[in-house]
Design a protein around this motif. Structure first.
Motif, mmCIF file in Angstrom:
data_model
loop_
_atom_site.group_PDB
_atom_site.id
_atom_site.type_symbol
_atom_site.label_atom_id
_atom_site.label_comp_id
_atom_site.label_asym_id
_atom_site.label_seq_id
_atom_site.Cartn_x
_atom_site.Cartn_y
_atom_site.Cartn_z
ATOM 1 N N UNK A 16 0.813 -1.148 -0.031
ATOM 2 C CA UNK A 16 0.008 0.163 0.006
ATOM 3 C C UNK A 16 0.931 1.233 0.019
ATOM 4 N N UNK A 139 9.938 -6.827 18.247
ATOM 5 C CA UNK A 139 8.946 -5.704 17.850
ATOM 6 C C UNK A 139 9.088 -4.302 18.329
ATOM 7 N N UNK A 146 11.578 3.172 14.065
ATOM 8 C CA UNK A 146 10.477 4.061 13.237
ATOM 9 C C UNK A 146 10.270 5.232 14.025
ATOM 10 N N UNK A 199 12.849 -2.059 7.249
ATOM 11 C CA UNK A 199 11.760 -2.545 7.364
ATOM 12 C C UNK A 199 11.671 -4.082 6.988
ATOM 13 N N UNK A 202 11.172 -7.519 8.747
ATOM 14 C CA UNK A 202 9.756 -8.223 8.983
ATOM 15 C C UNK A 202 9.582 -9.212 8.072
ATOM 16 N N UNK A 209 2.345 -12.870 11.560
ATOM 17 C CA UNK A 209 1.255 -12.107 12.406
ATOM 18 C C UNK A 209 0.495 -12.952 13.149
ATOM 19 N N UNK A 210 -0.317 -12.345 14.541
ATOM 20 C CA UNK A 210 -0.959 -13.278 15.253
ATOM 21 C C UNK A 210 -2.163 -13.161 14.783
ATOM 22 N N UNK B 13 -5.851 -1.780 5.530
ATOM 23 C CA UNK B 13 -5.171 -0.417 5.982
ATOM 24 C C UNK B 13 -3.751 -0.761 6.089
ATOM 25 N N UNK B 14 -2.889 0.197 5.743
ATOM 26 C CA UNK B 14 -1.409 0.184 5.852
ATOM 27 C C UNK B 14 -1.006 0.461 7.374
ATOM 28 N N UNK B 16 1.764 1.747 9.415
ATOM 29 C CA UNK B 16 2.560 2.886 9.241
ATOM 30 C C UNK B 16 4.033 2.452 10.048
ATOM 31 N N UNK B 17 3.985 1.567 10.857
ATOM 32 C CA UNK B 17 5.378 1.394 11.357
ATOM 33 C C UNK B 17 6.017 0.188 10.508
ATOM 34 N N UNK B 18 5.233 -1.021 10.136
ATOM 35 C CA UNK B 18 6.126 -1.964 9.563
ATOM 36 C C UNK B 18 5.756 -2.080 7.908
ATOM 37 N N UNK B 20 3.027 -3.244 7.122
ATOM 38 C CA UNK B 20 1.948 -4.524 6.903
ATOM 39 C C UNK B 20 0.570 -4.267 6.213
ATOM 40 N N UNK B 21 0.051 -4.948 5.566
ATOM 41 C CA UNK B 21 -1.365 -5.082 5.071
ATOM 42 C C UNK B 21 -2.308 -5.539 6.071
ATOM 43 N N UNK B 30 -1.485 -6.756 13.212
ATOM 44 C CA UNK B 30 -1.315 -8.110 13.602
ATOM 45 C C UNK B 30 0.255 -8.481 13.908
ATOM 46 N N UNK B 31 1.382 -7.760 12.974
ATOM 47 C CA UNK B 31 2.501 -8.032 12.900
ATOM 48 C C UNK B 31 3.551 -7.477 14.020
ATOM 49 N N UNK B 32 3.372 -6.281 14.324
ATOM 50 C CA UNK B 32 4.079 -5.413 14.877
ATOM 51 C C UNK B 32 3.242 -4.726 16.206
#
Lengths: 210, 204
Positions: A16, A139, A146, A199, A202, A209-210, B13-14, B16-18, B20-21, B30-32
Protein backbone atom coordinates in the motif's frame (compact mmCIF):
# COMPACT_ATOMS: atom_id res chain seq x y z
CA UNK A 1 -14.76 1.07 -13.61
CA UNK A 2 -16.13 -1.66 -11.35
CA UNK A 3 -13.84 -2.25 -8.43
CA UNK A 4 -13.57 -5.52 -6.59
CA UNK A 5 -14.38 -5.39 -2.92
CA UNK A 6 -13.49 -8.93 -1.95
CA UNK A 7 -11.07 -9.25 0.97
CA UNK A 8 -7.45 -9.94 0.13
CA UNK A 9 -6.10 -13.40 0.62
CA UNK A 10 -2.39 -13.13 1.37
CA UNK A 11 -1.32 -9.76 2.86
CA UNK A 12 2.34 -10.36 2.00
CA UNK A 13 1.57 -10.15 -1.73
CA UNK A 14 0.28 -6.59 -1.46
CA UNK A 15 1.80 -3.23 -0.94
CA UNK A 16 0.00 0.00 0.00
CA UNK A 17 1.32 3.43 -0.87
CA UNK A 18 1.76 5.31 2.41
CA UNK A 19 1.21 8.66 0.70
CA UNK A 20 -2.09 8.04 -1.07
CA UNK A 21 -3.45 4.66 0.03
CA UNK A 22 -3.20 3.03 -3.43
CA UNK A 23 -3.03 -0.74 -3.40
CA UNK A 24 -0.60 -2.67 -5.57
CA UNK A 25 0.63 -6.18 -6.11
CA UNK A 26 4.11 -6.39 -4.62
CA UNK A 27 6.85 -7.17 -7.14
CA UNK A 28 10.32 -8.22 -6.01
CA UNK A 29 12.87 -5.50 -6.83
CA UNK A 30 16.51 -5.89 -7.74
CA UNK A 31 19.35 -3.98 -6.14
CA UNK A 32 19.09 -0.30 -6.96
CA UNK A 33 15.57 -0.49 -8.39
CA UNK A 34 12.82 1.72 -7.04
CA UNK A 35 9.06 1.32 -7.41
CA UNK A 36 7.02 4.54 -7.62
CA UNK A 37 3.32 4.96 -7.02
CA UNK A 38 1.47 5.66 -10.27
CA UNK A 39 -1.11 7.80 -8.54
CA UNK A 40 0.98 10.15 -6.37
CA UNK A 41 4.54 9.49 -7.65
CA UNK A 42 5.80 8.69 -4.14
CA UNK A 43 8.31 5.93 -3.50
CA UNK A 44 6.58 2.59 -2.92
CA UNK A 45 9.62 0.48 -2.18
CA UNK A 46 13.28 0.14 -3.03
CA UNK A 47 15.43 -2.86 -3.85
CA UNK A 48 17.82 -3.74 -1.03
CA UNK A 49 21.29 -2.37 -1.58
CA UNK A 50 22.98 -4.35 1.13
CA UNK A 51 22.87 -7.76 2.75
CA UNK A 52 22.18 -8.22 6.46
CA UNK A 53 25.90 -8.91 7.06
CA UNK A 54 26.87 -5.66 5.37
CA UNK A 55 24.32 -3.73 7.40
CA UNK A 56 25.63 -5.32 10.59
CA UNK A 57 29.21 -4.43 9.67
CA UNK A 58 28.23 -0.83 8.99
CA UNK A 59 26.30 -0.58 12.25
CA UNK A 60 29.38 -1.74 14.16
CA UNK A 61 31.45 0.86 12.29
CA UNK A 62 28.79 3.45 13.16
CA UNK A 63 29.07 2.46 16.82
CA UNK A 64 32.83 3.03 16.78
CA UNK A 65 32.46 6.35 14.95
CA UNK A 66 29.79 7.42 17.43
CA UNK A 67 32.21 6.87 20.33
CA UNK A 68 34.93 8.85 18.52
CA UNK A 69 32.54 11.66 17.62
CA UNK A 70 31.46 11.98 21.24
CA UNK A 71 34.78 11.50 23.05
CA UNK A 72 36.92 13.81 20.93
CA UNK A 73 36.29 17.52 20.54
CA UNK A 74 34.61 18.56 17.30
CA UNK A 75 36.06 22.09 17.29
CA UNK A 76 38.86 23.75 19.21
CA UNK A 77 39.63 27.47 19.27
CA UNK A 78 42.42 29.67 20.53
CA UNK A 79 42.47 33.39 21.22
CA UNK A 80 45.38 35.38 22.60
CA UNK A 81 46.97 32.36 24.23
CA UNK A 82 43.71 31.06 25.63
CA UNK A 83 42.45 27.72 24.42
CA UNK A 84 39.08 26.00 24.44
CA UNK A 85 37.42 23.01 22.82
CA UNK A 86 33.95 21.54 22.59
CA UNK A 87 32.46 18.06 22.37
CA UNK A 88 28.92 17.28 21.26
CA UNK A 89 27.87 16.88 24.88
CA UNK A 90 29.51 20.18 25.76
CA UNK A 91 27.44 21.99 23.16
CA UNK A 92 24.22 20.45 24.45
CA UNK A 93 25.21 21.48 27.99
CA UNK A 94 25.78 25.06 26.83
CA UNK A 95 22.07 25.25 26.01
CA UNK A 96 21.03 23.90 29.41
CA UNK A 97 20.78 27.29 31.09
CA UNK A 98 17.80 28.26 33.17
CA UNK A 99 14.74 29.00 31.08
CA UNK A 100 15.97 27.44 27.88
CA UNK A 101 16.89 23.99 29.23
CA UNK A 102 14.03 22.49 27.24
CA UNK A 103 15.87 23.17 24.01
CA UNK A 104 18.95 21.40 25.37
CA UNK A 105 16.79 18.27 25.68
CA UNK A 106 15.69 18.58 22.05
CA UNK A 107 19.26 19.12 20.87
CA UNK A 108 20.52 16.23 23.02
CA UNK A 109 17.88 13.96 21.55
CA UNK A 110 18.66 15.06 18.00
CA UNK A 111 22.43 14.74 17.99
CA UNK A 112 23.29 12.25 20.75
CA UNK A 113 20.44 10.17 22.14
CA UNK A 114 18.55 9.33 18.94
CA UNK A 115 21.64 8.29 16.94
CA UNK A 116 22.98 6.28 19.91
CA UNK A 117 19.69 4.41 20.31
CA UNK A 118 19.43 3.86 16.56
CA UNK A 119 22.89 2.29 16.41
CA UNK A 120 22.33 0.14 19.50
CA UNK A 121 18.92 -1.12 18.36
CA UNK A 122 20.10 -1.78 14.81
CA UNK A 123 23.06 -3.74 16.15
CA UNK A 124 20.79 -5.78 18.39
CA UNK A 125 18.26 -6.74 15.69
CA UNK A 126 20.91 -7.25 13.00
CA UNK A 127 23.23 -9.39 15.08
CA UNK A 128 20.33 -11.80 15.57
CA UNK A 129 18.99 -11.44 12.03
CA UNK A 130 22.38 -12.41 10.68
CA UNK A 131 21.91 -15.81 12.39
CA UNK A 132 18.33 -15.95 11.10
CA UNK A 133 16.93 -15.38 14.56
CA UNK A 134 14.32 -12.91 15.69
CA UNK A 135 15.96 -10.85 18.42
CA UNK A 136 14.29 -10.77 21.86
CA UNK A 137 12.16 -7.64 21.96
CA UNK A 138 12.28 -7.44 18.14
CA UNK A 139 8.90 -5.74 17.83
CA UNK A 140 9.63 -2.99 20.30
CA UNK A 141 13.10 -2.41 18.83
CA UNK A 142 11.67 -2.03 15.33
CA UNK A 143 8.86 0.24 16.51
CA UNK A 144 11.32 2.45 18.40
CA UNK A 145 13.54 2.69 15.32
CA UNK A 146 10.57 3.96 13.29
CA UNK A 147 9.71 6.62 15.85
CA UNK A 148 13.33 7.76 16.33
CA UNK A 149 14.07 8.30 12.64
CA UNK A 150 12.65 11.82 12.22
CA UNK A 151 14.41 13.07 15.37
CA UNK A 152 17.90 11.95 14.46
CA UNK A 153 19.59 15.03 12.98
CA UNK A 154 23.26 14.25 12.45
CA UNK A 155 23.29 15.83 8.96
CA UNK A 156 22.07 19.09 10.41
CA UNK A 157 24.60 18.84 13.22
CA UNK A 158 27.45 18.37 10.76
CA UNK A 159 26.39 21.42 8.79
CA UNK A 160 26.04 23.29 12.08
CA UNK A 161 29.64 22.44 13.01
CA UNK A 162 30.86 23.73 9.65
CA UNK A 163 28.87 26.95 9.97
CA UNK A 164 30.20 27.46 13.52
CA UNK A 165 33.76 27.00 12.25
CA UNK A 166 33.28 29.67 9.59
CA UNK A 167 31.41 31.97 11.95
CA UNK A 168 34.19 31.92 14.54
CA UNK A 169 36.95 31.81 11.93
CA UNK A 170 36.53 35.54 11.44
CA UNK A 171 37.48 36.48 15.00
CA UNK A 172 39.78 33.76 16.32
CA UNK A 173 41.83 30.68 15.37
CA UNK A 174 39.58 27.68 14.78
CA UNK A 175 40.72 24.09 14.34
CA UNK A 176 38.44 21.22 13.37
CA UNK A 177 38.89 18.32 15.80
CA UNK A 178 38.99 14.53 15.43
CA UNK A 179 35.34 14.48 16.47
CA UNK A 180 34.38 16.37 13.32
CA UNK A 181 35.86 13.75 10.99
CA UNK A 182 34.25 10.96 13.01
CA UNK A 183 30.98 12.88 12.85
CA UNK A 184 31.20 13.17 9.05
CA UNK A 185 31.71 9.43 8.66
CA UNK A 186 29.04 8.64 11.22
CA UNK A 187 26.54 10.75 9.29
CA UNK A 188 27.18 8.81 6.09
CA UNK A 189 26.88 5.48 7.94
CA UNK A 190 23.61 6.47 9.62
CA UNK A 191 22.12 7.48 6.27
CA UNK A 192 23.08 4.07 4.90
CA UNK A 193 21.81 1.91 7.75
CA UNK A 194 18.99 3.73 9.53
CA UNK A 195 16.62 4.35 6.61
CA UNK A 196 13.23 2.79 6.02
CA UNK A 197 15.00 -0.11 4.34
CA UNK A 198 15.34 -1.82 7.73
CA UNK A 199 11.63 -2.71 7.54
CA UNK A 200 12.73 -5.55 5.28
CA UNK A 201 13.60 -7.53 8.42
CA UNK A 202 9.90 -8.12 9.02
CA UNK A 203 9.72 -10.04 5.76
CA UNK A 204 13.25 -11.44 5.70
CA UNK A 205 12.85 -13.01 9.13
CA UNK A 206 9.28 -14.04 8.38
CA UNK A 207 7.78 -12.49 11.52
CA UNK A 208 4.35 -14.13 11.72
CA UNK A 209 1.30 -11.99 12.37
CA UNK A 210 -0.74 -13.13 15.35
CA UNK B 1 -8.23 7.79 -11.97
CA UNK B 2 -6.42 5.09 -13.94
CA UNK B 3 -8.22 2.33 -12.05
CA UNK B 4 -5.68 1.72 -9.30
CA UNK B 5 -7.72 0.53 -6.32
CA UNK B 6 -7.51 2.33 -3.00
CA UNK B 7 -6.66 0.16 -0.04
CA UNK B 8 -9.88 1.02 1.79
CA UNK B 9 -11.93 -0.23 -1.14
CA UNK B 10 -10.47 -3.67 -0.54
CA UNK B 11 -11.00 -3.35 3.22
CA UNK B 12 -7.34 -3.17 4.16
CA UNK B 13 -5.22 -0.54 5.94
CA UNK B 14 -1.51 0.13 5.95
CA UNK B 15 0.47 -0.21 9.17
CA UNK B 16 2.67 2.89 9.18
CA UNK B 17 5.28 1.30 11.39
CA UNK B 18 6.04 -1.98 9.66
CA UNK B 19 4.27 -1.65 6.31
CA UNK B 20 2.00 -4.65 6.88
CA UNK B 21 -1.31 -4.82 5.03
CA UNK B 22 -3.78 -5.07 7.92
CA UNK B 23 -7.48 -5.92 7.79
CA UNK B 24 -9.61 -2.78 8.04
CA UNK B 25 -11.21 -3.72 11.36
CA UNK B 26 -7.87 -4.26 13.14
CA UNK B 27 -7.07 -1.88 16.00
CA UNK B 28 -3.49 -3.07 16.29
CA UNK B 29 -1.20 -4.31 13.57
CA UNK B 30 -1.18 -8.13 13.73
CA UNK B 31 2.53 -8.16 12.96
CA UNK B 32 4.13 -5.35 14.99
CA UNK B 33 1.36 -4.52 17.54
CA UNK B 34 1.34 -0.76 16.81
CA UNK B 35 -1.98 1.02 16.67
CA UNK B 36 -3.45 1.06 13.16
CA UNK B 37 -5.74 3.80 11.92
CA UNK B 38 -7.47 4.08 8.58
CA UNK B 39 -6.36 7.73 8.59
CA UNK B 40 -4.20 9.44 11.18
CA UNK B 41 -6.61 10.32 14.03
CA UNK B 42 -7.94 13.91 13.99
CA UNK B 43 -5.33 14.69 11.42
CA UNK B 44 -6.63 18.10 10.30
CA UNK B 45 -7.37 19.40 13.79
CA UNK B 46 -4.03 18.30 15.19
CA UNK B 47 -2.11 19.70 12.26
CA UNK B 48 -3.89 23.04 12.63
CA UNK B 49 -3.11 23.06 16.35
CA UNK B 50 0.61 22.39 15.89
CA UNK B 51 0.78 24.81 13.00
CA UNK B 52 -0.84 27.65 14.94
CA UNK B 53 1.35 26.92 17.98
CA UNK B 54 4.37 27.08 15.67
CA UNK B 55 3.21 30.39 14.21
CA UNK B 56 2.76 31.89 17.68
CA UNK B 57 6.25 30.77 18.77
CA UNK B 58 7.64 32.15 15.52
CA UNK B 59 7.04 35.72 16.71
CA UNK B 60 9.25 35.61 19.84
CA UNK B 61 11.70 33.41 17.93
CA UNK B 62 12.36 36.30 15.57
CA UNK B 63 11.99 39.28 17.89
CA UNK B 64 13.87 38.01 20.96
CA UNK B 65 17.66 37.73 20.85
CA UNK B 66 19.06 34.25 20.32
CA UNK B 67 22.63 35.04 21.31
CA UNK B 68 24.42 37.39 23.71
CA UNK B 69 28.02 38.26 22.87
CA UNK B 70 30.60 40.12 24.90
CA UNK B 71 33.86 40.98 23.19
CA UNK B 72 36.50 42.94 25.11
CA UNK B 73 33.94 44.64 27.28
CA UNK B 74 31.39 45.53 24.63
CA UNK B 75 28.17 43.54 24.71
CA UNK B 76 25.72 42.87 21.89
CA UNK B 77 22.62 40.78 21.32
CA UNK B 78 21.76 39.04 18.09
CA UNK B 79 18.41 37.99 16.73
CA UNK B 80 18.20 35.45 13.93
CA UNK B 81 17.88 38.07 11.22
CA UNK B 82 20.63 40.30 12.63
CA UNK B 83 22.93 37.23 12.61
CA UNK B 84 22.19 36.73 8.92
CA UNK B 85 22.76 40.42 8.16
CA UNK B 86 26.05 40.35 10.09
CA UNK B 87 27.30 37.50 7.91
CA UNK B 88 26.21 39.26 4.75
CA UNK B 89 27.88 42.52 5.74
CA UNK B 90 31.04 40.66 6.71
CA UNK B 91 31.23 39.40 3.14
CA UNK B 92 30.23 35.74 3.79
CA UNK B 93 27.30 35.74 1.39
CA UNK B 94 27.24 31.96 1.10
CA UNK B 95 26.85 31.42 4.85
CA UNK B 96 24.34 34.25 5.10
CA UNK B 97 22.20 32.64 2.42
CA UNK B 98 22.55 29.19 4.00
CA UNK B 99 21.39 30.41 7.41
CA UNK B 100 18.66 32.51 5.82
CA UNK B 101 17.31 29.46 3.99
CA UNK B 102 17.48 27.19 7.04
CA UNK B 103 16.14 29.65 9.63
CA UNK B 104 13.74 31.91 7.74
CA UNK B 105 12.77 30.42 4.42
CA UNK B 106 12.24 26.79 5.51
CA UNK B 107 9.88 27.59 8.43
CA UNK B 108 7.92 30.10 6.29
CA UNK B 109 7.58 27.64 3.43
CA UNK B 110 6.39 25.02 5.91
CA UNK B 111 3.74 27.34 7.35
CA UNK B 112 2.47 28.30 3.90
CA UNK B 113 2.48 24.81 2.41
CA UNK B 114 0.89 23.11 5.41
CA UNK B 115 -1.73 25.86 5.63
CA UNK B 116 -2.50 25.47 1.93
CA UNK B 117 -2.73 21.67 2.24
CA UNK B 118 -5.07 21.96 5.23
CA UNK B 119 -7.39 24.42 3.51
CA UNK B 120 -7.52 22.47 0.24
CA UNK B 121 -8.16 19.21 2.08
CA UNK B 122 -10.95 20.75 4.12
CA UNK B 123 -12.53 22.01 0.90
CA UNK B 124 -12.09 18.53 -0.58
CA UNK B 125 -10.36 20.15 -3.51
CA UNK B 126 -9.33 17.97 -6.44
CA UNK B 127 -6.87 20.56 -7.63
CA UNK B 128 -3.30 19.41 -8.42
CA UNK B 129 -3.45 16.40 -6.15
CA UNK B 130 -0.23 14.88 -7.40
CA UNK B 131 1.67 18.13 -6.98
CA UNK B 132 0.23 18.71 -3.50
CA UNK B 133 1.30 15.20 -2.59
CA UNK B 134 4.83 16.03 -3.79
CA UNK B 135 4.83 19.30 -1.86
CA UNK B 136 3.96 17.45 1.34
CA UNK B 137 6.83 15.04 0.90
CA UNK B 138 9.12 17.97 0.17
CA UNK B 139 8.32 19.82 3.40
CA UNK B 140 8.65 16.59 5.38
CA UNK B 141 12.13 16.28 3.92
CA UNK B 142 13.35 19.82 4.56
CA UNK B 143 11.65 20.43 7.92
CA UNK B 144 14.36 19.46 10.36
CA UNK B 145 17.10 21.51 8.67
CA UNK B 146 15.83 24.53 10.61
CA UNK B 147 17.50 23.06 13.69
CA UNK B 148 20.72 24.35 12.14
CA UNK B 149 20.67 27.66 13.97
CA UNK B 150 19.97 26.03 17.33
CA UNK B 151 22.98 23.76 16.95
CA UNK B 152 25.24 26.59 15.74
CA UNK B 153 24.31 28.69 18.78
CA UNK B 154 24.95 25.70 21.05
CA UNK B 155 28.41 25.06 19.60
CA UNK B 156 29.45 28.70 19.54
CA UNK B 157 28.20 29.31 23.09
CA UNK B 158 30.06 26.26 24.37
CA UNK B 159 33.29 27.33 22.68
CA UNK B 160 33.58 31.04 23.32
CA UNK B 161 33.92 31.10 27.12
CA UNK B 162 36.95 33.26 27.82
CA UNK B 163 36.13 35.15 30.97
CA UNK B 164 37.01 38.83 30.76
CA UNK B 165 37.89 38.56 27.09
CA UNK B 166 34.92 37.22 25.23
CA UNK B 167 31.88 35.12 26.03
CA UNK B 168 28.82 34.01 24.09
CA UNK B 169 25.61 32.87 25.77
CA UNK B 170 22.39 31.51 24.32
CA UNK B 171 19.28 33.60 24.91
CA UNK B 172 15.54 32.95 25.17
CA UNK B 173 14.89 33.41 21.43
CA UNK B 174 16.65 30.17 20.62
CA UNK B 175 14.20 28.23 22.82
CA UNK B 176 11.25 29.61 20.85
CA UNK B 177 13.02 28.99 17.60
CA UNK B 178 13.67 25.37 18.55
CA UNK B 179 10.03 25.01 19.55
CA UNK B 180 8.96 26.37 16.14
CA UNK B 181 10.98 23.60 14.50
CA UNK B 182 9.52 20.94 16.81
CA UNK B 183 5.95 22.23 16.31
CA UNK B 184 6.25 22.32 12.51
CA UNK B 185 7.76 18.83 12.53
CA UNK B 186 4.88 17.56 14.66
CA UNK B 187 2.43 19.36 12.36
CA UNK B 188 3.90 17.67 9.29
CA UNK B 189 3.79 14.31 11.06
CA UNK B 190 0.15 14.65 12.09
CA UNK B 191 -0.97 15.58 8.60
CA UNK B 192 -2.18 12.57 6.65
CA UNK B 193 -1.29 12.92 2.95
CA UNK B 194 -3.93 10.34 2.08
CA UNK B 195 -6.55 12.99 2.85
CA UNK B 196 -5.46 14.76 -0.35
CA UNK B 197 -6.68 11.77 -2.33
CA UNK B 198 -9.84 11.09 -0.36
CA UNK B 199 -11.57 13.89 -2.24
CA UNK B 200 -11.38 11.74 -5.34
CA UNK B 201 -13.48 8.88 -4.04
CA UNK B 202 -15.48 9.75 -1.01
CA UNK B 203 -17.45 12.58 -2.55
CA UNK B 204 -18.94 10.32 -5.16
Amino acid sequence: MPRSTTPLSDPAQWIICEHCDSLYHATPLNKGETAYCLRCAGVLSRGHRMTIEQLLALSIAAGIMFVFANVFPVISISMKGLYNQVTLWGSVEALAQGQITLIALVAGLAIILAPALQIALLFWVLVHAQRDEIAPGFKICMRTLEHLRPWSMLEVCLLGILVAIIKLGGMLDVHPGVGLWAMAMLMVLIVLIAGKDIRRLWDDLGVQPE
Amino acid sequence: MNGIPFAHERKVTLCHVCGYVCPEDAHDCPRCDSAVHRRKPNSLVRTWAFLIAGLIFYIPANTLPVMFTTLLGSASENTIMSGVIEFAEGGSWDIAILIFIASVLVPCVKFLVLGMLLVTCQRRSQWAMRERSRLYRFIELIGYWSMLDVLVVALVAALVQFRGLSTIEPRLGILFFGLVVVMTMLAAMSFDPRLIWDAEVEDV
